[in-house]
Design an enzyme around this catalytic site. Structure first.
Site, PDB file in Angstrom:
ATOM      1  N   CYS A  84      17.536   4.806  27.531  1.00  0.00           N
ATOM      2  CA  CYS A  84      18.174   4.821  26.209  1.00  0.00           C
ATOM      3  C   CYS A  84      18.490   6.256  25.785  1.00  0.00           C
ATOM      4  O   CYS A  84      17.601   7.121  25.777  1.00  0.00           O
ATOM      5  CB  CYS A  84      17.258   4.159  25.184  1.00  0.00           C
ATOM      6  SG  CYS A  84      17.864   4.254  23.488  1.00  0.00           S
ATOM      7  N   ASP A 330      -7.139 -13.108  13.560  1.00  0.00           N
ATOM      8  CA  ASP A 330      -5.914 -12.396  13.936  1.00  0.00           C
ATOM      9  C   ASP A 330      -5.530 -11.473  12.785  1.00  0.00           C
ATOM     10  O   ASP A 330      -4.503 -11.649  12.129  1.00  0.00           O
ATOM     11  CB  ASP A 330      -4.801 -13.407  14.240  1.00  0.00           C
ATOM     12  CG  ASP A 330      -3.564 -12.741  14.824  1.00  0.00           C
ATOM     13  OD1 ASP A 330      -3.626 -11.543  15.151  1.00  0.00           O
ATOM     14  OD2 ASP A 330      -2.527 -13.419  14.937  1.00  0.00           O
ATOM     15  N   CYS A 360      -4.241  -6.131  17.197  1.00  0.00           N
ATOM     16  CA  CYS A 360      -3.106  -5.271  17.528  1.00  0.00           C
ATOM     17  C   CYS A 360      -3.482  -3.798  17.461  1.00  0.00           C
ATOM     18  O   CYS A 360      -2.602  -2.930  17.544  1.00  0.00           O
ATOM     19  CB  CYS A 360      -1.925  -5.557  16.591  1.00  0.00           C
ATOM     20  SG  CYS A 360      -2.288  -5.301  14.846  1.00  0.00           S
TER      21      CYS A 360
END
Length: 405
Positions: A84, A330, A360
């Site tokens: 990119c 979560d 996460c």
């Protein structure tokens, strides 16, 4: 001022704009690599461990500095040309690791998880970072992206650690149907104002949805349909939901009649599968604080007596629970509330036989894992997943079992 020095030649007078020759030591949490020089810990972007590079200092704070790689003197065998041009030009901070081959990105992410547990939890673990279902290239996976609208009414993203904006006409990690040139044309014709956030989503039928125009996005996982608000959280990787559902169903030992808590349950992705596993005599209590997610979950599970949707903060609503058998966690990046009035303290009262934690953030997972062990649980296993290829983000799944069972 510009300088180039190595090792002991570098002093504490290092300033923004200085150029330093550095030997890169290891990966750090957050998409950086670590080098040391004359009492300074330097966090470097665009490098790979084992390389010797020239970096330009971008920020200095006490004994810590940040820098960007501008020249590679000794290259890692895992280095590749970033595909990119926005990444190569440092114009967009959405990716961290495009210059590293995909297999080695995953090795590095596993190192980050293991290092977090070593430093924070004082636990030695072995973990492998696995791909999402079907992800071979690490590109074109992102089904949701948030942009900022520029004064010229174009979609833009920020460079790393910058308030400036780069107008974007393509993105290699975006879903292939996310045609940003066409979407920019729609934005120009819209009434959206400069500096507002603009969300683009792609549903499970590969249809593009835009904030302000499309209120609902229909996502499908293993023949189950989830019509949700475009503002509700949904895992951005097109295979993340199915990957995580498979883990949940494999790792939680569910029985007929169980009461299961789905904490930070969002729109109810996992609840939709858990309610089937606990049978007609079982129950799932979903707790979530986000208003958009709660509205979606109440609509999805309307009339299902096996599911209770509870709106509020987990650390408060869990105190209303009298008993449970299993817990699925979560939480957001900040992890769960610890301390005497926190969520983990409530687990000591409720004594679920198993806890499955989806995280996460490796650092908060390590912190919370230590607290769970101190609360009477042992970690049975941990797995990491590369649900955000080309970026520093890592998803982990850890299973805890109550001691003495």
């Amino acid at each position: 001022m510009s300088m180039q020095a190595t090792g002991d030649e570098i002093g504490r007078s290092v300033a923004v704009g200085d150029r330093l020759t550095l030997d890169i030591e290891r990966i750090a949490h957050g998409g950086h690599f670590i080098a040391h020089a004359q009492g300074l810990t330097i966090f470097v972007r665009g490098a790979i461990k084992g390389e010797r590079i020239v970096a330009e200092v971008t920020q200095v704070k006490k004994k810590i500095a940040w820098a960007e790689t501008i020249e590679v003197l000794t290259s890692s065998p895992h280095r590749r040309e970033a595909p990119c041009h926005y990444f190569r030009e440092r114009a967009c901070g959405g990716c961290d690791f495009q210059h590293i081959d995909l297999a080695f990105q995953r090795e590095l992410k596993a190192e980050v998880v293991a290092d977090s547990f070593r430093r924070i939890a004082q636990m030695e673990i072995e973990v492998e970072c696995l791909p999402a279902h079907g992800d071979v290239s690490g590109l074109h996976w992102r089904t949701r992206m948030d942009f900022t609208v520029t004064p010229s009414k174009r979609l833009a993203l920020h460079p790393h650690r910058s308030d400036s904006l780069t107008e974007i006409t393509s993105c290699l990690i975006a879903h292939e149907e996310m045609d940003l040139i066409s979407i920019n044309a729609s934005v120009e014709r819209s009434k959206i104002r400069p500096w507002e956030r603009f969300r683009v989503a792609v549903d499970s039928d590969s249809k593009v949805r835009l904030s302000g125009r499309d209120g609902t996005v229909e996502m499908k996982v293993e023949k189950k349909s989830f019509p949700i608000s475009i503002e509700s959280f949904w895992q951005p990787h097109l295979s993340a939901a199915s990957t995580l559902v498979d883990q949940v169903m494999e790792l939680l030992n569910m029985r007929e009649g169980d009461h299961l808590l789905d904490l930070y349950g969002g729109v109810g992705l996992f609840t939709a599968f858990l309610r089937d596993a606990v049978g007609e005599t079982g129950k799932v209590t979903l707790i979530e604080s986000d208003p958009d997610a709660i509205a979606d979950a109440k609509r999805i599970f309307s009339g299902d007596r096996r599911v209770k949707v509870s709106a509020g903060r987990v650390e408060q609503k869990i105190k209303e629970i009298e008993s449970c058998d299993l817990v699925l966690l979560d939480p957001p990046r900040s992890g769960v509330a610890v301390g005497p009035n926190g969520v983990i303290a409530e687990f000591q009262r409720l004594r679920p036989r198993e806890i499955l934690y989806i995280s996460c953030d490796p650092a908060t997972l390590a912190r919370d894992s230590k607290a769970l062990v101190e609360a009477g649980y042992e970690m049975a296993l941990i797995r990491a997943f590369d649900l955000f290829p080309m970026t520093e983000h890592i998803e982990s799944v850890a299973k805890f079992i109550r001691k003495g069972q």
